[in-house]
Design an enzyme around this catalytic site. Sequence first.
Site, PDB file in Angstrom:
ATOM      1  N   CYS B  56     -32.703  57.512  11.287  1.00 20.93           N
ATOM      2  CA  CYS B  56     -32.906  58.549  12.292  1.00 20.93           C
ATOM      3  C   CYS B  56     -32.641  59.919  11.685  1.00 20.93           C
ATOM      4  O   CYS B  56     -31.621  60.121  11.009  1.00 20.93           O
ATOM      5  CB  CYS B  56     -31.978  58.299  13.471  1.00 20.93           C
ATOM      6  SG  CYS B  56     -31.986  59.647  14.672  1.00 20.93           S
ATOM      7  N   CYS B  69     -42.628  59.713  14.750  1.00 24.01           N
ATOM      8  CA  CYS B  69     -43.452  60.678  15.480  1.00 24.01           C
ATOM      9  C   CYS B  69     -44.874  60.661  14.918  1.00 24.01           C
ATOM     10  O   CYS B  69     -45.073  60.721  13.707  1.00 24.01           O
ATOM     11  CB  CYS B  69     -42.856  62.075  15.366  1.00 24.01           C
ATOM     12  SG  CYS B  69     -43.912  63.330  16.107  1.00 24.01           S
ATOM     13  N   CYS B  72     -45.550  64.478  13.232  1.00 24.99           N
ATOM     14  CA  CYS B  72     -44.870  64.962  12.036  1.00 24.99           C
ATOM     15  C   CYS B  72     -44.246  63.847  11.207  1.00 24.99           C
ATOM     16  O   CYS B  72     -43.593  64.105  10.193  1.00 24.99           O
ATOM     17  CB  CYS B  72     -43.809  65.988  12.408  1.00 24.99           C
ATOM     18  SG  CYS B  72     -42.457  65.291  13.363  1.00 24.99           S
ATOM     19  N   CYS B  77     -34.059  57.683  16.296  1.00 27.65           N
ATOM     20  CA  CYS B  77     -33.643  56.461  16.983  1.00 27.65           C
ATOM     21  C   CYS B  77     -33.832  56.652  18.482  1.00 27.65           C
ATOM     22  O   CYS B  77     -34.076  57.759  18.956  1.00 27.65           O
ATOM     23  CB  CYS B  77     -32.202  56.115  16.644  1.00 27.65           C
ATOM     24  SG  CYS B  77     -31.019  57.232  17.379  1.00 27.65           S
ATOM     25  N   HIS B  80     -32.431  59.575  20.222  1.00 25.52           N
ATOM     26  CA  HIS B  80     -32.747  60.945  19.828  1.00 25.52           C
ATOM     27  C   HIS B  80     -34.228  61.315  19.884  1.00 25.52           C
ATOM     28  O   HIS B  80     -34.609  62.409  19.501  1.00 25.52           O
ATOM     29  CB  HIS B  80     -32.209  61.216  18.418  1.00 25.52           C
ATOM     30  CG  HIS B  80     -30.714  61.163  18.359  1.00 25.52           C
ATOM     31  ND1 HIS B  80     -30.029  60.237  17.593  1.00 25.52           N
ATOM     32  CD2 HIS B  80     -29.780  61.887  19.012  1.00 25.52           C
ATOM     33  CE1 HIS B  80     -28.737  60.405  17.772  1.00 25.52           C
ATOM     34  NE2 HIS B  80     -28.541  61.413  18.629  1.00 25.52           N
ATOM     35  N   HIS B  91     -44.591  66.963  20.619  1.00 31.83           N
ATOM     36  CA  HIS B  91     -44.412  65.727  19.837  1.00 31.83           C
ATOM     37  C   HIS B  91     -43.899  64.613  20.765  1.00 31.83           C
ATOM     38  O   HIS B  91     -42.746  64.211  20.690  1.00 31.83           O
ATOM     39  CB  HIS B  91     -43.437  65.967  18.675  1.00 31.83           C
ATOM     40  CG  HIS B  91     -43.988  66.861  17.627  1.00 31.83           C
ATOM     41  ND1 HIS B  91     -43.592  66.801  16.300  1.00 31.83           N
ATOM     42  CD2 HIS B  91     -44.929  67.833  17.679  1.00 31.83           C
ATOM     43  CE1 HIS B  91     -44.253  67.711  15.607  1.00 31.83           C
ATOM     44  NE2 HIS B  91     -45.070  68.352  16.419  1.00 31.83           N
ATOM     45  N   CYS B 191     -57.795  -2.403  38.673  1.00 34.84           N
ATOM     46  CA  CYS B 191     -57.617  -1.093  39.292  1.00 34.84           C
ATOM     47  C   CYS B 191     -57.759   0.018  38.256  1.00 34.84           C
ATOM     48  O   CYS B 191     -58.145   1.134  38.584  1.00 34.84           O
ATOM     49  CB  CYS B 191     -56.274  -1.000  40.010  1.00 34.84           C
ATOM     50  SG  CYS B 191     -54.871  -1.409  38.995  1.00 34.84           S
ATOM     51  N   HIS B 486     -49.897  -0.016  38.791  1.00 30.39           N
ATOM     52  CA  HIS B 486     -51.077   0.040  39.634  1.00 30.39           C
ATOM     53  C   HIS B 486     -51.680   1.445  39.574  1.00 30.39           C
ATOM     54  O   HIS B 486     -50.959   2.426  39.618  1.00 30.39           O
ATOM     55  CB  HIS B 486     -50.692  -0.321  41.067  1.00 30.39           C
ATOM     56  CG  HIS B 486     -51.870  -0.400  41.986  1.00 30.39           C
ATOM     57  ND1 HIS B 486     -52.983  -1.156  41.700  1.00 30.39           N
ATOM     58  CD2 HIS B 486     -52.119   0.200  43.173  1.00 30.39           C
ATOM     59  CE1 HIS B 486     -53.865  -1.014  42.687  1.00 30.39           C
ATOM     60  NE2 HIS B 486     -53.359  -0.195  43.585  1.00 30.39           N
TER      61      HIS B 486
END
Lengths: 177, 555
Positions: B56, B69, B72, B77, B80, B91, B191, B486
Amino acid sequence: MSLPNDDNMSPHAQLSSHFFGDLLDSVIADVASECHRIARLGLDRNLDEEEEELRLSAQARAMVADSSNSGETTSKYVVDIFGQTHPPVATEIFDCMNCGRSIVAGRFAPHLEKCMGKGRKARLKVTRSSTAAQNRYSRGSPSSTYSYSNSTSMNRLSNGAPGVAGEEYSNGSFEEL
Amino acid sequence: MSTRNPSYTNPKSCKHLADYKLRHRLNGFNSLQEHLKTTPAGKSSVSQSQTKIPRCGFCDGYRERLYLCLICSSVSCSSHTLLHSQSENGHDIAVDVERSELYCVLCCDQVYDPDFDRTVMLKHIMDLPPNRSGVADEEGAVRRSSKRRRLVSGLEFDSKKSKQMVSMRDRRAKSCYPWGLRGLNNLGSTCFMNSVLQALLHAPPFRNYFLSDQHNHEVCRKRSSDRLCLPCDIDVIFSAVFSGDRLPYSPAQFLYSWWQHSTNLASYEQQDAHEFFISVLDGIHEKEGKARSPSIDNGDCQCIAHRVFSGLLRSDVTCMCCGFTSTTYDPCIDISVNLDTPNCSPTGLANKSVKPNENTGISTLVGCLDLFTKPEKLGSDQKFFCENCQERQDSVKQMSIKRLPSVLCLHIKRFEHSPARKMSRKIDRYLQFPFGLDMNPYLSSSVVRNRFGNRIFAFEGDDLDTSAEYEIFAVVTHSGMLDSGHYVTYLRLTNQWYKCDDAWITEVDEGVVRASQCYMLFYVQKTLYYKANEDLSCQPISSRRDPFVPIAGCC
């Protein structure tokens, strides 16, 4: 998920605990992100219908469990949608396509198997089928499990050569057991 | 792009994303593209540098969720990102570094964009080993879909013809029940046969074929010297069952021919309804497949058994090292699914009192299908030889459905074989099944899309449409034990359920069906289901009781 207190741990254990925590967080974020996408793109549109089906199914099972005492066992004596009742073993009589004898419908399969004289387990099957047929009244009870190892050998002894077409039936009825 | 994905509700992009795209077009996406990395399993992430861990720009942290971003390329994080957009005006759109998903900082929400997804997928396709990547568009897909259209229109034609037939028979009718309800006599433990016959007799496209006289047994016998013809015997049953006669019918002739047919089978002793089903369809195919040459543009068989029941399964084996995928296609006439193990978490059981309608712990058909299409790691003993790596590698196998049949037969594997104990046993667990089933999630296009993170992108043969939606019309149930049980079939005709228990046909409440122990489930495409109901209903429901039928107890 409660992680042990950092203070009582060795640096090594602390480190692995941190790594584990990070990995876990990342996996949770993965799942959350995936679900978010599915929900936003409407890929889960069947969810409501599925829940409704589940609810109906649970309801149906509860209902059936409540009324199960009145039970399925008597289903053979009910009247069908046309108002007819039928005997437990079908009584229609027709001629066997293989040997031309008159056979009662409910016993046709075991007859045919013998009559055609084919198959590895033809003899076993005959015993089994007729056992099953005779036990139809007690359907659903465990007593209908056949014990054919005994009866098969008896059959062999009493009936002689295997695979001889329909010799033992003179009038289309069986007296095997 | 997204217009080709009708299964998507078109994502509405937020104002900020729309603004961003207006100002920067696809520049941000395009410059990001080369930094995208995809794992062989299909997950994408952003990786700007081979050696440096992204941190970050504000707190230097690397443990929080990080966002890049789009304008840029600065990293922040989750705590922020807002700070960044406040300091740098406009941005607002960032990318989740680990998951390559768009994030709107001002909305605080993950957002979706077709162009972004396309960027991710194109990069992915470029990175994958060439060919057979599992996403490349095939010519075959196009041809197939045109073929399916023709097939469907063929069935419509059948249905029109049979509608005439039904209305003709209508006038002779004494009954006001749906057509073709007739009990079948048990011929001695048959059956298993009766239950499957009842389902076949009411499978709409199959029924239409025989009722519109496309295989007439009298014509066939005259034409052919071969006296053994299973479709003829089925035609005879159709005539008998749709004759209006109410006495139970004995399918003796059919049993006789079927046994003659199946003498070449290893096991003469067939007691399993599913085996019988397969064997009957094989018998029909054997006869009809010869008469009709396979269609020219693809090798698909045109016999009635395959036209109605046959689908195409796709199996992908993906190398976990390079992402190379080897794809094979297999025709199928039914889908056998394993019972899924219910996720019986101990907490779920403990909290029973809290949630009375607790549904976890119940096996569901949807769960079985999820399991069927779930990626499965192949064991180290069955490593797959990757053509791209030229060596045996760890791999993942995944099944999906390439093409769905018009009648979908699902078989639940209730018979468990234990090789260790040399025993078979029946799994007596309840399985919940829906009356309406959407097969879209199990189609190859959906499964592959899901593998690549559900990106908005046109995948191979992406022809999702309503034909993947099904309605149930028959349930074959098995009660009792492995050897002495059955079979009973529940039929859904004009939205009423009927229980076909050999000679006995009775009306049942849909709850009985929902609670039953299903063994084989028969679904038909929704459009065909509703069409079939129109054909069948002969009188308004209010007058369904026949006044001439004595009610039990009144005589």
